[in-house]
Enzyme design. Structure first.
Site, PDB file in Angstrom:
ATOM      1  CB  THR A   1     -16.882  -8.893  39.257  1.00 40.66           C
ATOM      2  OG1 THR A   1     -18.042  -9.567  39.718  1.00 40.66           O
ATOM      3  CG2 THR A   1     -15.711  -9.261  40.129  1.00 40.66           C
TER       4      THR A   1
ATOM      5  CG  ASN B   1     -17.900  -9.029  34.926  1.00 35.32           C
ATOM      6  OD1 ASN B   1     -16.940  -8.450  35.412  1.00 35.32           O
ATOM      7  ND2 ASN B   1     -18.898  -9.496  35.656  1.00 35.32           N
TER       8      ASN B   1
ATOM      9  CE  LYS C   1     -16.544 -13.762  41.365  1.00 39.50           C
ATOM     10  NZ  LYS C   1     -17.583 -12.737  41.217  1.00 39.50           N
ATOM     11  CG  ASP C   2     -10.116 -14.798  35.799  1.00 41.06           C
ATOM     12  OD1 ASP C   2     -11.093 -14.097  36.156  1.00 41.06           O
ATOM     13  OD2 ASP C   2     -10.134 -15.484  34.744  1.00 41.06           O
ATOM     14  NE  ARG C   3     -15.437 -10.943  36.971  1.00 44.70           N
ATOM     15  CZ  ARG C   3     -15.948 -12.167  36.959  1.00 44.70           C
ATOM     16  NH1 ARG C   3     -15.222 -13.171  36.486  1.00 44.70           N
ATOM     17  NH2 ARG C   3     -17.157 -12.413  37.416  1.00 44.70           N
TER      18      ARG C   3
ATOM     19  CG  HIS D   1     -20.954  -5.853  42.588  1.00 48.24           C
ATOM     20  ND1 HIS D   1     -21.708  -6.786  43.264  1.00 48.24           N
ATOM     21  CD2 HIS D   1     -20.029  -6.571  41.898  1.00 48.24           C
ATOM     22  CE1 HIS D   1     -21.267  -7.991  42.978  1.00 48.24           C
ATOM     23  NE2 HIS D   1     -20.231  -7.900  42.169  1.00 48.24           N
TER      24      HIS D   1
ATOM     25  CG  HIS E   1     -24.605 -14.230  41.791  1.00 47.79           C
ATOM     26  ND1 HIS E   1     -25.370 -13.336  41.079  1.00 47.79           N
ATOM     27  CD2 HIS E   1     -23.345 -13.746  41.759  1.00 47.79           C
ATOM     28  CE1 HIS E   1     -24.597 -12.353  40.632  1.00 47.79           C
ATOM     29  NE2 HIS E   1     -23.366 -12.573  41.046  1.00 47.79           N
TER      30      HIS E   1
ATOM     31  CG  ASP F   1     -20.463 -12.302  43.226  1.00 46.55           C
ATOM     32  OD1 ASP F   1     -21.234 -11.332  43.105  1.00 46.55           O
ATOM     33  OD2 ASP F   1     -20.192 -13.073  42.300  1.00 46.55           O
TER      34      ASP F   1
HETATM   35 ZN   LIG Z   1     -21.572 -11.348  40.959  1.00 47.42          ZN
END
Ligand SMILES: [Zn+2]
Length: 568
Positions: free
Chosen positions: A81, A102, A178-180, A367, A323, A319
């Site tokens: 990510t 990550n 997500k923070d990132r 990705h 998963h 995502d």
């Molecule tokens: Zn992922």
């Protein structure tokens, strides 16, 4: 054309809008808003997989009005990510932007670090830190501090360059679950907001703000996540209309407590332990992200003058759903159709406030994704999970001991994709670092599922032939953060362990299913076309720079996506 004449008028007021590509001066309506969307784990084939069932105004807007790059691949090996997001934001490779994974092992601190953790900048909301008891993301749990900042991104982003170009007058924001996903797109000069599963609010850190604007407090006080309480994620359409309508209950799907493996998936009571987590594992996460982003668009007044503003939105549900259930599942299919609706709502709102003709929309992904091994096996394609617990490491350790006098202790840390050797121990024993790297790599290759183990010494010395796989590992190699050996698993094989929870699929490989992402560029006068030449997501940032007349981000090595500039 009316738009052309507006653009000629605006050219006079904003010099960045007149640009030149291959010597041909181009004039187009300069965007008032750059809307950069990242759909986490949106593999390149997914936007058209259910094309006949897409609604109006979502993906269809991009397919019919945008340049669609149908052959875009990342050029780095670790398709995770933050690595993809930082590449999208900077136009640089991870070797240079520094986000090599990550999670990486910090040799100075002697511990694993989470990519954007920064203890200098605490969260602005109390009680919003990652709660390990409910956090499904195994990487966020590695952070030792609740603080977050973009400080570890070593080069400028497009959003930074826009801020520089306009002397700080451009408004720059990013939003994600997500923070990132948010921190990377906001860059160093913008402001990022992300979703705290612990508090059920969108939050930020003191890097960005000392105090929330009133509209953020108001939005959080309205408790939007509560509206899903006691209800379920249901199918959008009749079950028969789905490709995977008869394949809801698959043994490889992850059955989370209460959420289950089949529709409907109940989110449970709002005070349930996993409630906010389950929201993010479903289209609800994207819907909340959109609601917050639209509130931001309105209250920060983006796109309302001739100085271009930037809004990054990273949608995370694709995502998580991928998963948990796999990309070829009824859940992933429904999520995509619901994402299509979410995008349609976004584009409609942007059209009403800013006008899509004045908005440059870019959509890509960080990705791709592998198929769940069970789904491939059913089709006769060999695939399996890798379980390191079954690895017989004793012969490898023995071999190293015989050769160097030390075995297991040589390895200081192993966090995919890197093995970190204990350099101090190697020095103390007067061993040759290159020789040890080479020997450990040779032992790793013997383990079940390992296809390649590339030592960093071999990369540095150019010992490998110029082949695409090695180039991707080299593009991923930052001398301060990368490990000593990069481990590559065989295609269709991967570890599917989220800190003890077995999930359906996990990306992160250099194989094409993980590197393949869509790129769409639409609006602001872009002429629609489909492009099959090979391009890379790190072409996006320098292209955006060229469009607004900014210089490319400092580490950018992307090429311009020239089709975006064509007038016909
Ligand atoms: Zn992922």
């Amino acid at each position: 054309m009316r738009l052309r004449s507006i653009s000629m008028f605006l050219l006079a007021s904003f010099p960045g809008s007149l640009y030149s590509v291959h010597g041909v001066a181009q004039a187009r309506n300069p965007p008032r808003l750059i809307l950069q969307i990242t759909v986490d784990q949106l593999r390149g084939d997914l936007p058209t997989r259910y094309r006949d069932r897409l609604g109006a105004g979502g993906f269809r807007y991009l397919l019919e009005h945008g340049v669609h790059y149908a052959n875009a691949h990342y050029l780095h090996a670790n398709t995770e990510t933050i690595v993809g997001h930082a590449t999208l934001a900077t136009g640089a490779h991870p070797a240079v932007h520094g986000m090599v994974a990550n999670v990486w092992y910090d040799r100075e601190l002697g511990r694993l670090v989470y990519n954007i953790e920064d203890s200098r900048y605490r969260l602005l909301t109390a009680g919003a830190d990652v709660d390990a008891a409910i956090e499904i993301d195994p990487t966020q749990k590695k952070a030792r501090s609740e603080g977050r900042s973009p400080a570890a991104i070593l080069v400028s982003t497009f959003s930074d360059e826009l801020a520089i170009l306009t002397g700080g007058r451009a408004k720059v924001f990013a939003v994600s679950v997500k923070d990132r996903g948010a921190v990377s797109m906001a860059g160093h000069a913008g402001k990022a907001f992300w979703f705290s599963k612990a508090s059920g609010e969108f939050v930020t850190s003191t890097y960005y703000l000392e105090q929330y604007p009133k509209w953020v407090d108001d939005w959080n006080a309205e408790r939007h996540p509560d509206r899903y309480a006691g209800t379920s994620w249901k199918l959008l359409h009749a079950r028969e209309s789905y490709l995977f309508g008869d394949a809801d209950d698959r043994p490889w799907e992850t059955a989370l407590p209460g959420f289950g493996r089949t529709f409907p998936h109940p989110w449970g009571a709002k005070d349930g332990k996993l409630y906010t987590t389950l929201l993010t594992l479903s289209p609800a996460g994207d819907e909340l992200t959109l609601d917050f982003a639209l509130k931001l668009l309105e209250n920060e007044d983006l796109g309302t003058d001739e100085i271009p503003d930037f809004l990054g939105i990273s949608f995370s549900a694709t995502d998580y759903v991928g998963h948990i259930f796999g990309p070829s599942s009824l859940e992933a299919e429904d999520n995509l159709l619901r994402l299509d609706r979410t995008l349609a709502r976004l584009f409609k709102a942007v059209d009403e406030r800013v006008g899509l003709a004045n908005t440059l929309v870019v959509l890509s992904a960080d990705h791709g994704a592998p198929e769940a091994p069970g789904a491939l096996t059913e089709l006769g394609i060999e695939s399996a999970y890798i379980d390191p617990g079954t690895w017989d490491k004793a012969p490898a350790i023995e071999a190293l001991k015989r050769r160097f006098g030390i075995g297991q202790q040589l390895i200081e840390a192993f966090y995919l994709p890197y093995v970190y050797l204990d350099r101090q121990l190697i020095a103390e024993h007067d061993l040759d670092q290159a020789e040890v790297e080479h020997a450990v790599a040779n032992e790793l290759i013997k383990l079940d599922g390992v296809a390649f183990a590339v030592s960093s010494e071999a990369l540095r010395s150019g010992a490998f032939p110029e082949m695409p796989l090695v180039r991707k590992i080299l593009n991923n190699f930052n001398p301060k953060r990368s490990g000593d050996i990069f481990v590559v698993f065989e295609p269709q094989r991967f570890i599917a362990d989220f800190d003890g929870l077995t999930v359906a699929s996990t990306h992160g490989s250099p194989w094409s299913y993980d590197t393949f992402v869509p790129i769409f560029v639409a609006g602001a006068g872009v002429v629609p076309r489909k492009v099959y030449r090979r391009v890379a997501p790190n072409d996006i940032a320098p292209t955006l720079s060229a469009i607004v007349g900014a210089k490319p981000p400092s580490g950018s090595v992307g090429e311009l996506l020239v089709e975006v500039f064509r007038n016909e």
